[in-house]
Write a protein that holds these residues in place. Structure first.
Motif, PDB file in Angstrom:
ATOM      1  N   ALA A 264       0.823  -1.206   0.000  1.00  0.00           N
ATOM      2  CA  ALA A 264       0.000   0.000   0.000  1.00  0.00           C
ATOM      3  C   ALA A 264       0.856   1.255   0.000  1.00  0.00           C
ATOM      4  O   ALA A 264       0.502   2.254  -0.606  1.00  0.00           O
ATOM      5  CB  ALA A 264      -0.920   0.007   1.213  1.00  0.00           C
ATOM      6  N   ASP A 265       2.003   1.197   0.692  1.00  0.00           N
ATOM      7  CA  ASP A 265       2.788   2.409   0.812  1.00  0.00           C
ATOM      8  C   ASP A 265       4.219   2.080   1.218  1.00  0.00           C
ATOM      9  O   ASP A 265       4.458   1.151   1.982  1.00  0.00           O
ATOM     10  CB  ASP A 265       2.145   3.312   1.882  1.00  0.00           C
ATOM     11  N   TYR A 266       5.163   2.820   0.623  1.00  0.00           N
ATOM     12  CA  TYR A 266       6.540   2.807   1.095  1.00  0.00           C
ATOM     13  C   TYR A 266       6.874   4.250   1.428  1.00  0.00           C
ATOM     14  O   TYR A 266       6.801   5.114   0.552  1.00  0.00           O
ATOM     15  CB  TYR A 266       7.492   2.302   0.005  1.00  0.00           C
ATOM     16  N   VAL A 286       6.741   6.757  -3.235  1.00  0.00           N
ATOM     17  CA  VAL A 286       7.044   6.398  -4.620  1.00  0.00           C
ATOM     18  C   VAL A 286       6.655   7.523  -5.584  1.00  0.00           C
ATOM     19  O   VAL A 286       7.369   7.825  -6.511  1.00  0.00           O
ATOM     20  CB  VAL A 286       6.344   5.085  -5.010  1.00  0.00           C
TER      21      VAL A 286
END
Lengths: 488, 295
Positions: A264-266, A286
Motif C-alpha cells: 500500500a505504501d513505502y 514512490v
C-alpha cells in the motif's frame, strides 16, 4: 511533408532551380557534400531510418537487457551472462558482441540516432525557407490552367464592377477567417489562406526531437545518478554530488492492504542536512520525491537492517550505526550487509535469517562474520541474539535491534528542462501540423465591359473530405454573397 | 457503484454483439447487391413484387449504428460508475484497461462513421472491441486499492485516458488498412473504395499520433516523478516508442511516391501489431509496468 505534394499542383518555384544552376560544376568535395545533403534530406532515407530504429528498439523489448550498472563491471557482467546463457545457449557470446543485451548503448543504436538527428536538422533547414516563403510571400496570381486542374475548383458568374466583386469576395473569405491578398493586372487576382503558420509545426516537431536528444545528452554528460543510495533507519549518510550534504532516515514504513496483501505504501521520513544544519525534511514516497537544490531523492527499494555496536574496552564505541543488509545471498536467500570497523583492520559481514527454517541464523538473530580487511582471512564467525554482546578480537560486538533501510535513487539531471521543452514543442508541433492543414484558395475575377464577369476559384488542398468540405462551404457562402444583391 | 458499472459493462457487450450482427447482415446485403449489379443490375424479385434492393439495405445498417452508439453509451456509463467507485480513471489493471480500450475503439469508430458514413469499417472495429471486452470478462473485476507506483490519480487518469484514444484510433486505422489490402485496385465486393479507406486510415493516424505522443510524454513525466528518470527503456516504454516510430514512418510514407497505397496500408497493420504488443506486452516481458493484476 504534405506541402511538397500540394506544391506539385502549383506553378513551379523557380528560385531552387536557379540556385542549383548557379552552383554548377563544383569540386569533388562539394559533390560528396551535396550527395550527403541529398541523402539526409530524402524522405525515403528518413523512413528507412525510422523503421531501422524501430527494428533495433524492438530487439530491446524482446531480448532481456543488462540491468543498469552491470555492463561497466566486468565480473558482474560475466555472472549475468552466465545467468541468461541457458536462454540463448551458444548464441549468447555473439549476441553480447553485437551489443544486443545493451542495445540502447550499442554502436548500432547510437549511430542510427546520430543519423536521425543529422537528418532532422537537414530536413528542417531545407524546409524552413520554403515554408517561410509560402507563408509570407505567396503567389497571388496563378496561371489560368490552375483554375481548371486544381484539386478543388469552381466558377461563378458575377455582375457589377471588379471592385464590387472583389469586395464581396473578400468579405466572404474573411468571414471564413481567411487572410486575403489581391493584385490587379486588368483581371483581379486573389490569394486567400488560413492557418498559414501551421506548416511551421513540421519544423517545430522535427527540431523538438533534436532538443530532446540534446537534453538526453546533457543529462548523460553532466548528470549524476546513484540508484543504490541506502540509509538504515536512524543513520546519517553523506550524499554524493554535493559537498557537506547528508541525509538522515528518521524512519521507514512499508504498509500493506489487509484484504489483498498488496503493498500500500513505502514511506521514508527523510531529513537533509547541509553542514549539520537541517535544510529539508519530507516523507518520500514512490510518487512523492524530495527535491532539494538540483538533486531529487526517489523511493526506490527497501530492506532489512541491523543496528550494530562495536566497542573497545578502552576507547569506547568504535562503531554504532545501522547496517543495511543490502544484498541477498544466492544459496538460501539470506540478507547480507557489510561495514568496516573504523581504526581497525576489520571488515564485518552481517548475515540475517532466511526465515524460521534457517538452521544457522534464527529469526531475531544475526550472524557476524569478521574478516581482515587487508588479507581477507576469516577472524571469527558468531551468531548472536538481539542485545547479546560477543567478544571478538578484543572488541565487543552487539547486535542491538532489527531495523529497516530505505533504498533511494538520487539523481541530478540538468538535461531534463531541455527534454520537457522538446516534449512540449513536439506535442505542439505535431498537433499544429496535423490538425490545421494550410488552406489556400486562389481566385480570379475577369469582367467583361457589359458588367457580367466570371469569378474562378481554386483550392490547393488534398483531394480529401476535409479539404473538399472546407472548399465547398466557402463556395456556398461566396455564391450566396453574389446572389443576394441581384435578388434585392 | 461497482454493481452499476458491472451492469453497464454487460449491457455494452450485448449491444456490441447485436450491433455486429446487424453490421454483418448489412455487409452481406451489400455484397449481394454488388453481385447483382455485376450480374446485370437490379432485378425483379422472385414473386415479381419487390422491384429492387437498394445498393444496400440501409435500414439494417442503421440498426447497427444505433446499437453501437448504445454500446458506447453503456461503456461511458461503465467508466463513470467505475471512476466513482475507485476515485480514479478506471485504468489501473488489465480488466479496466481492456474495457477502456474497447471504449476508445467505439468512440473513435463512431466519430469516423459519422464523418465518412462508411459502416463496413465496423466489421473490423467492433470485433476487436468485442474481443477486448470478452477478454476483460475473464479477469477479476474487483476494485482493488492501488500499489504505491500507481498512486498518482491525476497522471494515472490522464496518461491512460489519452492512451485509449490513441489505441482506439490505431484500431480504426487498422480496419481501414485491412479493407484497403483485401480488395484489388478499384474496389470490389461493395466495400468502400480504396481511396476512401486510405483517407480514413490517414485520418485515424492524424488523430492517434499526437495522442500517442502525449501518452509517451505524460508517461515520461510520471516516470520522472515515480521512478526517478524520465526514460529507462522499460519494455513497455520501448514498445510504445516503436509504435510511435511506425506511425511516424507512416505519416512520412504517405506523402512519398512509391510508398503510398499498399505499403502505407501495411505500415498501418504493422503499427496496430505494435500497438497490441505495447498493450499486452507487460503480460510477458515484465519490467516496471508489470502491475496488470494478473500476477
Amino acid at each position: 511533408m504534405t506541402n511538397e505534394v500540394q506544391r506539385a499542383h502549383l506553378p513551379a518555384n523557380t528560385s531552387e532551380a536557379r540556385s542549383r544552376a548557379v552552383r554548377g560544376a563544383g569540386s569533388r568535395i562539394d559533390d560528396v557534400l551535396e550527395r550527403a545533403w541529398h541523402l539526409l534530406t530524402s524522405m525515403r532515407f528518413g523512413i528507412v531510418l525510422i523503421l531501422a530504429i524501430a527494428g533495433v528498439s524492438l530487439i530491446g523489448t524482446l531480448v532481456v537487457q543488462v540491468p543498469p550498472g552491470v555492463e561497466a563491471n566486468a565480473s558482474a557482467k560475466a555472472e549475468w551472462l552466465n545467468e541468461i546463457r541457458p536462454r540463448f545457449g551458444g548464441w549468447t557470446g555473439l549476441m553480447d558482441q553485437l551489443g544486443m543485451f545493451n542495445i540502447f548503448q550499442s554502436v548500432w543504436f547510437r549511430s542510427l540516432v546520430a543519423f536521425l538527428a543529422a537528418s532532422l536538422i537537414a530536413c528542417s533547414t531545407n524546409r524552413l525557407p520554403k515554408l517561410w516563403r509560402t507563408a509570407t510571400h505567396p503567389h497571388v496570381s496563378v496561371s489560368p490552367r490552375f483554375f481548371e486542374h486544381a484539386p478543388q475548383h469552381d466558377q461563378i458568374v458575377v455582375r457589377g464592377t471588379k471592385e464590387q466583386a472583389l469586395a464581396a469576395l473578400t468579405a466572404s473569405m474573411r468571414r471564413h477567417h481567411y487572410r486575403v491578398l489581391s493584385a490587379e493586372d486588368g483581371d483581379v487576382h486573389v490569394y486567400a489562406d488560413r492557418y498559414r503558420w501551421a506548416p511551421m509545426g513540421t519544423v517545430v516537431a522535427h527540431l523538438s526531437i533534436v532538443v530532446v536528444l540534446a537534453g538526453a545528452m546533457v543529462g548523460s554528460v553532466w548528470g549524476f545518478r546513484d540508484g543504490n543510495f541506502m540509509i538504515p533507519e536512524g543513520s546519517t549518510v553523506a550524499v554524493p554530488a554535493i559537498a557537506g550534504l547528508e541525509a538522515r532516515l528518521v524512519s521507514f514504513e512499508d504498509s500493506y492492504y489487509s484484504e489483498t496483501g498488496a503493498p500500500a505504501d513505502y514511506a521514508s521520513d527523510l531529513v537533509l542536512l547541509q553542514d549539520g544544519r537541517e535544510v529539508a525534511r519530507q516523507v518520500v514516497r514512490v510518487n512523492e520525491p524530495l527535491r532539494y537544490s538540483e538533486l531529487s531523492f526517489y523511493q526506490s527499494f527497501y530492506g532489512p537492517a541491523a543496528a550494530i555496536r562495536v566497542s573497545d574496552p578502552l576507547q569506547g564505541d568504535l562503531f554504532a550505526d545501522g547496517v543495511a543488509l543490502a544484498w541477498t545471498a544466492e544459496d538460501l536467500g539470506r540478507r547480507v550487509g557489510t561495514f568496516t570497523v573504523p581504526g581497525r583492520d576489520l571488515t564485518v559481514w552481517v548475515v540475517g535469517t532466511s526465515g524460521s527454517s534457517d538452521p544457522l541464523v534464527k529469526p531475531g538473530q544475526m550472524r557476524l562474520e569478521i574478516y581482515g580487511a587487508q588479507d581477507g582471512q576469516v577472524r571469527a564467525t558468531r551468531t548472536v541474539d538481539q542485545g547479546e554482546a560477543a567478544e571478538i578480537e578484543g572488541l565487543t560486538f552487539t547486535f542491538e535491534r532489527e531495523l529497516q533501510f530505505t533504498g533511494l535513487s538520487v539523481a541530478r539531471d540538468p538535461g531534463t528542462p531541455l527534454v520537457w521543452l522538446g516534449s512540449l514543442l513536439l506535442i505542439a508541433g505535431t498537433f499544429l501540423v496535423l490538425t490545421y492543414p494550410h488552406r489556400r484558395v486562389w481566385a480570379r475575377i475577369v469582367m467583361r465591359p457589359d458588367g457580367i464577369g466570371q469569378l474562378s476559384l481554386a483550392g490547393a488542398g488534398k483531394r480529401d473530405l476535409d479539404s473538399n468540405t472546407e472548399f465547398t462551404n466557402l463556395i456556398v457562402d461566396i455564391r450566396a454573397a453574389f446572389a443576394a444583391p441581384t435578388r434585392a | 457503484m461497482e454493481k452499476m458499472s458491472e451492469y453497464s459493462f454487460v449491457a455494452a457487450i450485448l449491444a456490441t454483439a447485436l450491433a455486429l450482427v446487424a453490421y454483418v447482415a448489412y455487409a452481406l446485403s451489400g455484397l449481394r447487391a454488388a453481385r447483382m449489379q455485376t450480374a446485370g443490375g437490379p432485378r425483379v424479385g422472385f414473386f415479381g413484387t419487390r422491384t429492387a434492393y437498394g445498393p444496400r439495405t440501409a435500414s439494417i445498417g442503421q440498426y447497427g449504428t444505433i446499437l453501437g452508439w448504445l454500446a458506447l453509451v453503456f461503456l461511458i456509463a461503465w467508466m463513470v460508475f467505475r471512476t466513482a467507485a475507485t476515485g480514479h480513471g478506471p485504468f489501473s489493471n488489465m480488466y479496466e484497461f481492456s474495457v477502456a480500450f474497447a471504449l476508445g475503439i467505439l468512440a473513435v469508430y463512431y466519430w469516423i462513421e459519422r464523418r465518412y458514413n462508411q459502416k463496413i469499417l465496423a466489421l473490423v472495429a467492433l470485433p476487436v472491441a468485442l474481443l477486448l471486452m470478452l477478454y476483460a470478462t475473464t479477469i477479476p473485476a474487483t476494485v482493488e486499492p492501488l500499489v504505491p507506483a500507481l498512486q498518482n490519480n491525476l497522471l494515472l487518469t490522464t496518461h491512460v485516458a489519452v492512451a485509449i484514444v490513441a489505441y482506439g484510433s490505431f484500431t480504426v486505422g487498422f480496419g481501414a488498412a485491412l479493407l484497403y489490402l483485401i480488395q484489388p485496385a478499384g474496389g470490389r465486393w461493395g466495400l468502400p473504395k480504396p481511396d476512401v479507406v486510405d483517407e480514413i486510415g490517414h485520418k485515424a493516424v492524424v488523430v492517434g499520433f499526437p495522442f500517442l505522443t502525449l501518452v509517451i510524454v505524460l508517461g515520461a513525466i510520471w516516470a520522472d516523478v515515480a521512478w526517478g528518470r524520465y526514460w529507462s527503456w522499460d519494455p513497455k516504454e520501448t514498445a510504445s516508442f516503436v509504435t510511435w516510430l511506425v506511425y511516424g514512418a507512416y505519416l512520412h510514407a504517405r506523402v512519398t511516391r512509391g510508398w503510398r497505397g499498399q505499403r502505407t496500408a501495411l505500415l498501418l497493420v504493422v503499427g496496430f501489431a505494435a500497438t497490441l504488443f505495447t498493450y499486452f506486452g507487460n503480460l510477458f516481458f515484465g519490467g516496471l509496468h508489470s502491475y496488470s493484476g494478473l500476477g
